[in-house]
Design a protein around this motif. Structure first.
Motif, mmCIF file in Angstrom:
data_model
loop_
_atom_site.group_PDB
_atom_site.id
_atom_site.type_symbol
_atom_site.label_atom_id
_atom_site.label_comp_id
_atom_site.label_asym_id
_atom_site.label_seq_id
_atom_site.Cartn_x
_atom_site.Cartn_y
_atom_site.Cartn_z
ATOM 1 N N GLY A 183 43.454 -28.428 -76.319
ATOM 2 C CA GLY A 183 42.470 -29.863 -76.260
ATOM 3 C C GLY A 183 41.252 -29.010 -76.663
ATOM 4 N N GLU A 184 40.567 -28.424 -76.184
ATOM 5 C CA GLU A 184 39.496 -27.576 -77.085
ATOM 6 C C GLU A 184 39.975 -27.576 -78.606
ATOM 7 N N ALA A 185 40.760 -26.314 -78.583
ATOM 8 C CA ALA A 185 41.205 -26.313 -80.370
ATOM 9 C C ALA A 185 41.772 -27.355 -81.121
ATOM 10 N N LEU A 186 42.463 -28.204 -80.468
ATOM 11 C CA LEU A 186 42.208 -29.696 -81.111
ATOM 12 C C LEU A 186 41.222 -30.020 -81.985
ATOM 13 N N GLY A 187 40.885 -30.548 -80.724
ATOM 14 C CA GLY A 187 39.789 -30.960 -81.405
ATOM 15 C C GLY A 187 38.320 -29.976 -82.446
ATOM 16 N N GLU A 188 38.299 -29.037 -82.358
ATOM 17 C CA GLU A 188 37.477 -28.245 -83.260
ATOM 18 C C GLU A 188 38.485 -28.129 -84.558
ATOM 19 N N VAL A 189 39.936 -28.403 -84.314
ATOM 20 C CA VAL A 189 40.738 -27.734 -85.813
ATOM 21 C C VAL A 189 40.591 -30.128 -86.880
ATOM 22 N N LEU A 190 40.508 -31.088 -85.412
ATOM 23 C CA LEU A 190 41.127 -32.645 -85.612
ATOM 24 C C LEU A 190 39.110 -33.118 -86.803
ATOM 25 N N SER A 191 37.767 -32.356 -86.251
ATOM 26 C CA SER A 191 36.298 -33.244 -86.197
ATOM 27 C C SER A 191 35.979 -32.281 -87.094
ATOM 28 N N ALA A 192 35.915 -31.470 -87.258
ATOM 29 C CA ALA A 192 35.674 -30.553 -88.513
ATOM 30 C C ALA A 192 35.960 -31.528 -90.102
ATOM 31 N N ALA A 193 36.908 -32.661 -90.061
ATOM 32 C CA ALA A 193 37.636 -33.648 -90.841
ATOM 33 C C ALA A 193 36.118 -34.638 -90.582
ATOM 34 N N PHE A 194 36.123 -34.837 -89.739
ATOM 35 C CA PHE A 194 34.890 -36.491 -89.840
ATOM 36 C C PHE A 194 33.242 -35.933 -89.976
ATOM 37 N N PRO A 195 33.058 -37.298 -89.789
ATOM 38 C CA PRO A 195 31.444 -36.734 -90.410
ATOM 39 C C PRO A 195 30.991 -36.723 -88.561
ATOM 40 N N ALA A 196 29.589 -35.934 -88.188
ATOM 41 C CA ALA A 196 29.185 -35.581 -87.202
ATOM 42 C C ALA A 196 28.875 -36.765 -85.563
ATOM 43 N N GLY A 197 29.694 -37.020 -85.042
ATOM 44 C CA GLY A 197 29.244 -37.364 -84.043
ATOM 45 C C GLY A 197 31.118 -38.807 -84.290
ATOM 46 N N VAL A 198 31.530 -38.459 -85.279
ATOM 47 C CA VAL A 198 32.767 -39.802 -85.422
ATOM 48 C C VAL A 198 34.262 -39.225 -83.751
ATOM 49 N N PHE A 199 33.902 -38.119 -83.929
ATOM 50 C CA PHE A 199 35.284 -37.344 -82.908
ATOM 51 C C PHE A 199 34.485 -36.241 -82.323
ATOM 52 N N GLN A 200 34.728 -36.332 -80.699
ATOM 53 C CA GLN A 200 34.517 -35.243 -79.556
ATOM 54 C C GLN A 200 35.414 -35.458 -78.970
ATOM 55 N N THR A 201 35.484 -33.955 -78.368
ATOM 56 C CA THR A 201 36.170 -34.261 -77.363
ATOM 57 C C THR A 201 35.321 -33.343 -75.528
ATOM 58 N N VAL A 202 34.904 -33.668 -74.944
ATOM 59 C CA VAL A 202 34.850 -33.618 -73.599
ATOM 60 C C VAL A 202 36.352 -32.712 -72.321
ATOM 61 N N THR A 203 36.482 -31.816 -71.966
ATOM 62 C CA THR A 203 37.479 -30.569 -71.298
ATOM 63 C C THR A 203 37.005 -31.259 -69.312
ATOM 64 N N GLY A 204 37.682 -31.902 -69.235
ATOM 65 C CA GLY A 204 37.647 -31.427 -67.127
ATOM 66 C C GLY A 204 38.919 -32.836 -66.762
ATOM 67 N N GLY A 205 39.053 -33.288 -65.642
ATOM 68 C CA GLY A 205 40.026 -33.168 -64.311
ATOM 69 C C GLY A 205 39.025 -34.981 -64.604
ATOM 70 N N ALA A 206 40.223 -34.802 -63.432
ATOM 71 C CA ALA A 206 40.129 -36.055 -62.231
ATOM 72 C C ALA A 206 38.297 -37.079 -62.730
ATOM 73 N N GLY A 207 38.056 -36.411 -62.374
ATOM 74 C CA GLY A 207 36.199 -37.017 -62.268
ATOM 75 C C GLY A 207 35.822 -37.084 -63.670
ATOM 76 N N VAL A 208 35.376 -36.320 -64.587
ATOM 77 C CA VAL A 208 35.409 -36.189 -66.230
ATOM 78 C C VAL A 208 36.057 -37.528 -66.400
ATOM 79 N N GLY A 209 37.420 -37.939 -66.116
ATOM 80 C CA GLY A 209 37.786 -38.670 -66.862
ATOM 81 C C GLY A 209 37.383 -40.202 -65.491
ATOM 82 N N ALA A 210 37.240 -39.576 -64.906
ATOM 83 C CA ALA A 210 36.184 -41.208 -64.281
ATOM 84 C C ALA A 210 35.418 -41.562 -64.789
ATOM 85 N N LEU A 211 34.213 -40.628 -65.162
ATOM 86 C CA LEU A 211 33.206 -41.145 -65.840
ATOM 87 C C LEU A 211 33.241 -41.776 -66.988
#
Length: 475
Positions: free
Chosen positions: A180-208
């Protein structure tokens, strides 16, 4: 789909934030530990997405489409690296992982074309007025995606959200966080800053993330998690799109070739070790061909077990859940023609399993097993099988194998699911979309209709002003 990245607890603070340790599902060895996003990082990601939303929404649709094409090209270049990560973290063979990434590339390209022509409607009103609708982005999109086809599924949601002018915060499954992190790095470079971001984590991160105040939440995962996300959306006012678990039936009529039907059943139940949202989860076969069908299905399973083509399940937790369903069935009177035993050795392997003598008192017939298990129930008539296929709380998809057009039409009308497949367990035209029912979700998850899910509609009425009154002469 059980136990995905988005199993959201009632209390997000209860989540363990020490990090996510990933084991190779083939060998059991520890691969790496990936840090979870802390609560302030999740909040910050949403704030950054919010700050970038206005500029991205005002970007010309053609320009957004061009950015998506650039992302697709970058994904294609990185396919080998991402496929290796997919195979390492989830156990999916590299060839299948590459196919999933190729599907992701195609999906991004599809939305790059569809986005700029996504249009409103003209409305009929006064001849001297103009009435029409305008599609606008919803704002910040929180996307929570699964591990079983992690790139293809994520690209569908990411592509549709971005090309319609939303900004995105993506949380991939905690079962493939490095991917997931690697996919985010690949895709985010195509867009302006802040348009596409990735956060990693489990249930708690999903809840937040679900409770963050995002304008739209899209989730592919288990029904339990989906229900929690729907509740979170109801509290925050977010629009929620869900494709959740399924318990998809396969109904086999008496007039079909039983060997061909068994091949279809095996494909539907054993592909990707049964870890597919629309996998065949329960089988109802007419008694007239049941013996031949079961013998052929047993042979299909034995062939896969013998040549080692059954990949491991994503982890031992998933294997334990699958085996618990099989054990429940065996204890209640089912018979294992093939498989059904925990294998020796390391990893999370589970054999292709064929169960006969199944009834609706068994979990394999009423719940989503999500493993390489084909439970079979013999029925006396097509109507009996259809009645059983229509039962249950899920409503994702169903397959019917029949040459009887009356039976086919009857099944299409009766089955309470989003997708009905006739004489082919997998397939369908590009761009197909459906609305899951029951606890399987809500909203369109794919196709051109997904652009509508990520948009809100404004109705515009323009009338001519009245003619100006003549001015009196002024002194």
């Amino acid at each position: 789909m059980p136990t995905t990245a988005t199993e959201i607890p009632t209390d997000a603070e209860a989540a363990d934030r020490s990090g996510i340790t990933i084991r190779n599902p083939r060998s059991g060895e520890v691969l790496w530990t990936v840090a979870e996003a802390q609560p302030d990082a999740v909040t910050r990601a949403v704030e950054v997405a919010r700050s970038a939303a206005a500029d991205w929404a005002s970007t010309a649709p053609a320009e957004r489409g061009a950015a998506l094409r650039n992302a697709a090209r970058a994904l294609d270049v990185a396919a080998g690296e991402l496929a290796g990560l997919n195979a390492s973290e989830t156990g999916r063979p590299v060839e299948e992982s590459l196919a999933g990434i190729a599907a992701g590339v195609s999906t991004l390209e599809q939305y790059a074309e569809l986005g700029p022509v996504h249009r409103g409607l003209s409305l009929r009103g006064n001849q001297l007025a103009s009435d029409y609708t305008v599609a606008e982005p919803r704002g910040v999109a929180a996307l929570l995606t699964p591990w079983n086809d992690p790139v293809a599924v994520a690209c569908g949601l990411i592509g549709a959200a971005l090309v319609t002018g939303n900004t995105v915060v993506h949380k991939p499954s905690e079962r493939c966080p490095r991917l997931g992190e690697a996919l985010g790095e690949v895709l985010s470079a195509a867009f302006p800053a802040g348009v596409f971001q990735t956060v990693t984590g489990g249930a708690g991160v999903g809840a937040l993330l679900a409770q963050s105040g995002a304008d739209v939440i899209a989730h592919v995962g288990s029904s339990a998690a989906g229900a929690n996300i729907a509740r979170a959306g109801a509290m925050t006012g977010a629009h929620v799109i869900r494709e959740n678990g399924g318990n998809d039936p396969l109904l086999v009529d008496r007039d079909v070739d039983p060997v061909w039907a068994a091949e279809q059943a095996a494909m539907g139940a054993f592909s990707n070790s049964g870890q597919i949202c629309v996998a065949v989860e329960r089988i109802y076969v007419h008694e007239a061909i049941a013996a031949e069908f079961c013998a052929a299905l047993e042979a299909e399973a034995a062939l896969r077990n013998g040549d080692g083509t059954v990949a491991p399940l994503v982890d031992e937790r998933m294997r334990d859940a699958v085996h618990a369903h099989v054990t429940d069935a065996l204890e209640k009177g089912a018979h294992a023609l093939e498989g059904g035993l925990l294998p020796d050795g390391p990893g999370a392997f589970y054999p292709a399993t064929v169960l006969t003598g199944c009834t609706d008192s068994m979990e394999v017939m009423t719940e989503e097993t999500f493993g390489p298990v084909a439970p079979v129930q013999v029925v006396k008539t097509f109507d009996d099988g259809l009645r059983l296929a229509c039962s249950g709380k899920y409503g994702l998809a169903a397959t019917v194998l029949s040459g009887n057009i009356a039976h086919i039409q009857q099944a299409v009308a009766a089955l309470p699911v989003g997708t009905v497949k006739i004489n082919e367990v997998f397939g369908g035209a590009p761009g197909g979309a459906a609305q899951p029912r029951g606890i399987s979700g809500a909203g369109f998850g794919y196709g051109p209709e997904l652009l509508d899910e990520f948009s809100r509609v404004k109705v515009v009425h323009i009338a001519a002003p009245p003619e100006a009154a003549p001015q009196k002469d002024r002194p």
